[in-house]
Design a protein around this motif. Sequence first.
Motif, PDB file in Angstrom:
ATOM      1  N   LYS A 163       0.801  -1.222   0.000  1.00  0.00           N
ATOM      2  CA  LYS A 163       0.000   0.000   0.000  1.00  0.00           C
ATOM      3  C   LYS A 163       0.836   1.276   0.000  1.00  0.00           C
ATOM      4  N   ALA A 164       2.133   1.153  -0.217  1.00  0.00           N
ATOM      5  CA  ALA A 164       3.016   2.329  -0.139  1.00  0.00           C
ATOM      6  C   ALA A 164       3.116   3.038  -1.483  1.00  0.00           C
ATOM      7  N   PHE A 165       2.961   4.362  -1.446  1.00  0.00           N
ATOM      8  CA  PHE A 165       3.089   5.198  -2.639  1.00  0.00           C
ATOM      9  C   PHE A 165       4.115   6.297  -2.383  1.00  0.00           C
ATOM     10  N   VAL A 166       4.842   6.680  -3.445  1.00  0.00           N
ATOM     11  CA  VAL A 166       5.797   7.786  -3.366  1.00  0.00           C
ATOM     12  C   VAL A 166       5.155   9.046  -3.921  1.00  0.00           C
ATOM     13  N   MET A 167       5.219  10.130  -3.140  1.00  0.00           N
ATOM     14  CA  MET A 167       4.830  11.444  -3.633  1.00  0.00           C
ATOM     15  C   MET A 167       6.115  12.222  -3.917  1.00  0.00           C
ATOM     16  N   PRO A 168       6.393  12.537  -5.199  1.00  0.00           N
ATOM     17  CA  PRO A 168       7.632  13.259  -5.520  1.00  0.00           C
ATOM     18  C   PRO A 168       7.621  14.662  -4.935  1.00  0.00           C
ATOM     19  N   LEU A 169       8.785  15.084  -4.461  1.00  0.00           N
ATOM     20  CA  LEU A 169       8.886  16.354  -3.754  1.00  0.00           C
ATOM     21  C   LEU A 169      10.143  17.081  -4.211  1.00  0.00           C
ATOM     22  N   ASP A 170       9.962  18.276  -4.753  1.00  0.00           N
ATOM     23  CA  ASP A 170      11.091  19.108  -5.196  1.00  0.00           C
ATOM     24  C   ASP A 170      10.875  20.509  -4.626  1.00  0.00           C
ATOM     25  N   CYS A 171      11.297  20.691  -3.365  1.00  0.00           N
ATOM     26  CA  CYS A 171      10.941  21.918  -2.650  1.00  0.00           C
ATOM     27  C   CYS A 171      12.123  22.497  -1.874  1.00  0.00           C
ATOM     28  N   GLY A 172      13.333  22.193  -2.297  1.00  0.00           N
ATOM     29  CA  GLY A 172      14.493  22.694  -1.574  1.00  0.00           C
ATOM     30  C   GLY A 172      14.659  22.020  -0.226  1.00  0.00           C
ATOM     31  N   TRP A 173      14.357  20.708  -0.185  1.00  0.00           N
ATOM     32  CA  TRP A 173      14.450  19.934   1.058  1.00  0.00           C
ATOM     33  C   TRP A 173      15.895  19.562   1.363  1.00  0.00           C
ATOM     34  N   GLU A 174      16.224  19.601   2.637  1.00  0.00           N
ATOM     35  CA  GLU A 174      17.550  19.157   3.073  1.00  0.00           C
ATOM     36  C   GLU A 174      17.447  18.650   4.509  1.00  0.00           C
ATOM     37  N   ASP A 175      18.064  17.521   4.743  1.00  0.00           N
ATOM     38  CA  ASP A 175      18.187  16.999   6.104  1.00  0.00           C
ATOM     39  C   ASP A 175      19.494  17.556   6.665  1.00  0.00           C
ATOM     40  N   ILE A 176      19.393  18.457   7.640  1.00  0.00           N
ATOM     41  CA  ILE A 176      20.605  19.085   8.172  1.00  0.00           C
ATOM     42  C   ILE A 176      21.245  18.132   9.170  1.00  0.00           C
ATOM     43  N   GLY A 177      22.000  17.183   8.625  1.00  0.00           N
ATOM     44  CA  GLY A 177      22.592  16.146   9.463  1.00  0.00           C
ATOM     45  C   GLY A 177      24.078  16.313   9.689  1.00  0.00           C
ATOM     46  N   THR A 178      24.738  17.127   8.862  1.00  0.00           N
ATOM     47  CA  THR A 178      26.180  17.307   8.980  1.00  0.00           C
ATOM     48  C   THR A 178      26.534  18.773   8.774  1.00  0.00           C
ATOM     49  N   TRP A 179      27.753  19.130   9.131  1.00  0.00           N
ATOM     50  CA  TRP A 179      28.216  20.499   8.896  1.00  0.00           C
ATOM     51  C   TRP A 179      28.264  20.810   7.407  1.00  0.00           C
ATOM     52  N   GLU A 180      28.579  19.815   6.585  1.00  0.00           N
ATOM     53  CA  GLU A 180      28.615  20.049   5.143  1.00  0.00           C
ATOM     54  C   GLU A 180      27.221  20.361   4.599  1.00  0.00           C
ATOM     55  N   SER A 181      26.203  19.649   5.093  1.00  0.00           N
ATOM     56  CA  SER A 181      24.838  19.918   4.631  1.00  0.00           C
ATOM     57  C   SER A 181      24.373  21.299   5.087  1.00  0.00           C
ATOM     58  N   LEU A 182      24.798  21.734   6.270  1.00  0.00           N
ATOM     59  CA  LEU A 182      24.450  23.075   6.731  1.00  0.00           C
ATOM     60  C   LEU A 182      25.136  24.130   5.872  1.00  0.00           C
ATOM     61  N   TRP A 183      26.387  23.891   5.517  1.00  0.00           N
ATOM     62  CA  TRP A 183      27.105  24.825   4.642  1.00  0.00           C
ATOM     63  C   TRP A 183      26.403  24.953   3.289  1.00  0.00           C
ATOM     64  N   LYS A 184      25.914  23.846   2.753  1.00  0.00           N
ATOM     65  CA  LYS A 184      25.279  23.861   1.437  1.00  0.00           C
ATOM     66  C   LYS A 184      24.054  24.765   1.389  1.00  0.00           C
ATOM     67  N   ILE A 185      23.277  24.807   2.465  1.00  0.00           N
ATOM     68  CA  ILE A 185      22.023  25.562   2.426  1.00  0.00           C
ATOM     69  C   ILE A 185      22.156  26.952   3.030  1.00  0.00           C
ATOM     70  N   SER A 186      23.318  27.288   3.584  1.00  0.00           N
ATOM     71  CA  SER A 186      23.501  28.586   4.222  1.00  0.00           C
ATOM     72  C   SER A 186      23.889  29.653   3.206  1.00  0.00           C
ATOM     73  N   LYS A 187      23.561  30.900   3.527  1.00  0.00           N
ATOM     74  CA  LYS A 187      23.980  32.020   2.685  1.00  0.00           C
ATOM     75  C   LYS A 187      25.493  32.177   2.756  1.00  0.00           C
ATOM     76  N   LYS A 188      26.105  32.438   1.590  1.00  0.00           N
ATOM     77  CA  LYS A 188      27.566  32.511   1.507  1.00  0.00           C
ATOM     78  C   LYS A 188      28.013  33.818   0.880  1.00  0.00           C
ATOM     79  N   ASP A 189      29.260  34.175   1.120  1.00  0.00           N
ATOM     80  CA  ASP A 189      29.819  35.352   0.459  1.00  0.00           C
ATOM     81  C   ASP A 189      30.330  34.956  -0.925  1.00  0.00           C
ATOM     82  N   GLN A 190      30.977  35.892  -1.621  1.00  0.00           N
ATOM     83  CA  GLN A 190      31.410  35.634  -2.996  1.00  0.00           C
ATOM     84  C   GLN A 190      32.473  34.545  -3.091  1.00  0.00           C
ATOM     85  N   ASP A 191      33.109  34.201  -1.959  1.00  0.00           N
ATOM     86  CA  ASP A 191      34.125  33.145  -1.957  1.00  0.00           C
ATOM     87  C   ASP A 191      33.589  31.824  -1.419  1.00  0.00           C
TER      88      ASP A 191
END
Length: 484
Positions: free
Chosen positions: A274-302
Amino acid sequence: MSKKSTNIIVPIILAGGSGTRLWPLSRRSFPKQFLNLLNDEEYTMLQKTYKRIENLDGMSKPIIICNEEHRFIVGEQMKKISVVPSEIILEPEGRNTAPAITIAALKALEIFSDKNIDPILLILSADHQIKEINKFHNAIKNSIEIAINGDLVIFGVTPKYPATGYGYIKSAENNNSNKNLTSRVDRFIEKPDFSTASKLIKDKKYSWNSGMFLFKASSILNEVSDFHPDILKDCEKCLKNSTRDLDFLRLDKNSFFNCENISIDIAVFEKTKKAFVMPLDCGWEDIGTWESLWKISKKDQDGNCKKGRVLIQDTKDSLIRSEEKLIVSIGLENLIVIETKDAVLVAKKDSSEALKNALSIMKKNRLNEAENHKLVYRPWGSFLSIEQGNTWQIKKIEVNPGASLSLQMHFHRSEHWVVVSGTAKTEIGGFEKVIGPNESVYIPLGVKHRLSNPTKFPLTLIEVQSGNYLGEDDIKRFEDKYGR
């Protein structure tokens, strides 16, 4: 009388994780879901989890499941956003998502039993980031009819890169998030290596497993009953033997420990038809590591993300965060630098596994910094250990307006309180005294005492402890408004 399906949605927020891969900011005593991790937002991860769905039609107050150690943190953070949860359920320890969701489903049916309602449950994790809220809302709305029909929905996130930290879902048909059309689940893939992940993201049948679900309470209980009747039986017993503790529901330890430590994915979704997948494209991120937090955080030009007292030169693609001290970065690249009151982390962005191993070593060596912050939160406020010797300790204590510590005594230490700001009401050996800034009182060893803030303003004081043992367990409580 049978229960009827309705569009009432009960958000079930799972807030029991420890977030150790974001050490030293996130620790067992105050994990990531209770932190504000992004520079540009005012809410904690837990608060945002509810705020982003609170205005959806049919949305009820949440059921929150957390570790019993964090109950007052959850209660306080919900209070700050003017939300009174339907229930805050306290786990004695983490037993993965299958027992947690089963207990939540049983509780949801109990809450709505007098209204003959079989509510839809929206299962959410308290540590996710979602940028495009409207797209998330649309995915939820388009899943409701499927849930009403008795099927189970899992939200599958459109992959953006070959992630090795997420599980993958293979659907029977290609995913198309633009049309919000579901497809039957074919199978689940555990966290793959980089080579396998690189192949999976090229196939439109694969999506990331978000760990978010939607289904009727009765539907998930029926599936648990079919595939793991022992879990349902233990959860029913656990809920029956649970006890009320102020605003919280404390689960029975013995029956909860009997529950199998297993995820809802493995217990049900990998087995059910009975399991169905609902596709989701909404800027989702699991903030599980420092690298994942860096990816979604605002950054400077460098490509740098910085917070706090940070000065950078010739630095690229790094996350640098200071809570207190000035950090000067020169000539760094692809690094994580995190400074807290009692620990500093310097690591490569992709070193989450190495950090996990380092924490294991710290715990083995019984280093307090592995799991506890210097700043410790209590239901009445907080305290910060400023300095400590073998027979003495200095703390900064902050008491919330109208709050009070328990009536207590210590067997191994005396204390001296000096008010810095605010007004304190003290009770020492049965005698009450009100003191203000630059005034102090002495509490001899073995004497009953209590500290209160009788005003509408914060109270700050310095506590000097002296004795042959200074542990937090040297306390005997006689009265406590927080039920400890």
